[in-house]
Write an enzyme that holds these catalytic residues in place. Structure first.
Site, PDB file in Angstrom:
ATOM      1  N   MET A  64       0.586  -1.280   0.440  1.00 15.85           N
ATOM      2  CA  MET A  64       0.429  -0.233   0.271  1.00 15.85           C
ATOM      3  C   MET A  64       0.970   1.521  -0.364  1.00 15.85           C
ATOM      4  SD  MET A  64      -3.402   0.551   2.512  1.00 15.85           S
ATOM      5  CE  MET A  64      -1.553   1.191   3.777  1.00 15.85           C
ATOM      6  N   PRO A  65       1.498   1.226  -0.944  1.00 15.64           N
ATOM      7  CA  PRO A  65       2.036   3.318  -1.064  1.00 15.64           C
ATOM      8  C   PRO A  65       1.768   3.618  -0.884  1.00 15.64           C
ATOM      9  CG  PRO A  65       2.650   1.288  -3.180  1.00 15.64           C
ATOM     10  CD  PRO A  65       1.874   0.968  -1.680  1.00 15.64           C
ATOM     11  N   HIS A  66       1.992   5.215  -0.067  1.00 13.46           N
ATOM     12  CA  HIS A  66       1.581   5.895   0.792  1.00 13.46           C
ATOM     13  C   HIS A  66       3.255   6.353   1.212  1.00 13.46           C
ATOM     14  CE1 HIS A  66       0.732   3.674   3.962  1.00 13.46           C
ATOM     15  NE2 HIS A  66       0.881   4.910   4.397  1.00 13.46           N
ATOM     16  N   THR A  67       2.520   7.945   1.364  1.00 11.19           N
ATOM     17  CA  THR A  67       4.015   8.886   2.704  1.00 11.19           C
ATOM     18  C   THR A  67       2.399   9.580   2.699  1.00 11.19           C
ATOM     19  OG1 THR A  67       6.111   9.308   2.807  1.00 11.19           O
ATOM     20  CG2 THR A  67       5.008  10.317   1.015  1.00 11.19           C
TER      21      THR A  67
END
Length: 149
Positions: A64-67
């Site tokens: 779940m790529p996020h920042t």
């Protein structure tokens, strides 16, 4: 939540990526193309994974790529990509074939996205989604399973 609906513009299936970084660039790049994030957001995800490890792997086969929003999120958005061949993140032994990227500008929208993703995991949909070849197959699957609830 309308912007979170998966559609022709934010889904790519059976993508070829040489490594996790390229997979993240493809998935998060969709957020950029949808004007939900700046390129700095993509770089922020990659930098955070390099610094903190594979914190974005949230279930078997799923990242779940996020920042943080301040890294360049401009609107709420999500994308889903599946990979033809799995990628491995540094420090993790489990292969990833599905990436659901998201951008959020506040904590409330962040929680809505997390609920959607948790639903996919709890219902055991990730392996089925990983194997799908056509977008319409994914859309029909989600529609039929969500209608049954």
């Amino acid at each position: 939540m309308e912007r979170l609906i998966l559609n022709e513009n934010n889904v790519k299936l059976q993508v070829e990526a040489k490594d996790w970084e390229e997979a993240v660039r493809i998935g998060a790049g969709i957020l950029v193309s949808q004007n939900c994030a700046k390129q700095s957001y993509v770089e922020g995800i990659i930098d955070a994974v390099k610094e903190l490890g594979p914190y974005i792997i949230v279930a078997e086969g799923l990242a779940m790529p996020h920042t943080r929003p301040e890294c360049g999120a401009t609107d709420i958005g999500c994308s889903l990509i599946t990979l033809k061949k799995p990628v491995y993140f540094d420090g993790d032994k489990e292969p990833v074939r599905v990436l659901i990227c998201f951008s959020a500008v506040d904590s409330e929208s962040h929680l809505d996205i997390l609920k959607m993703i948790v639903g996919f995991v709890e219902k055991g949909w990730i392996p089925a989604i990983a194997d799908m070849k056509e977008k319409q197959e994914l859309f029909d699957f989600l529609e039929s399973h969500q209608a049954a609830e």
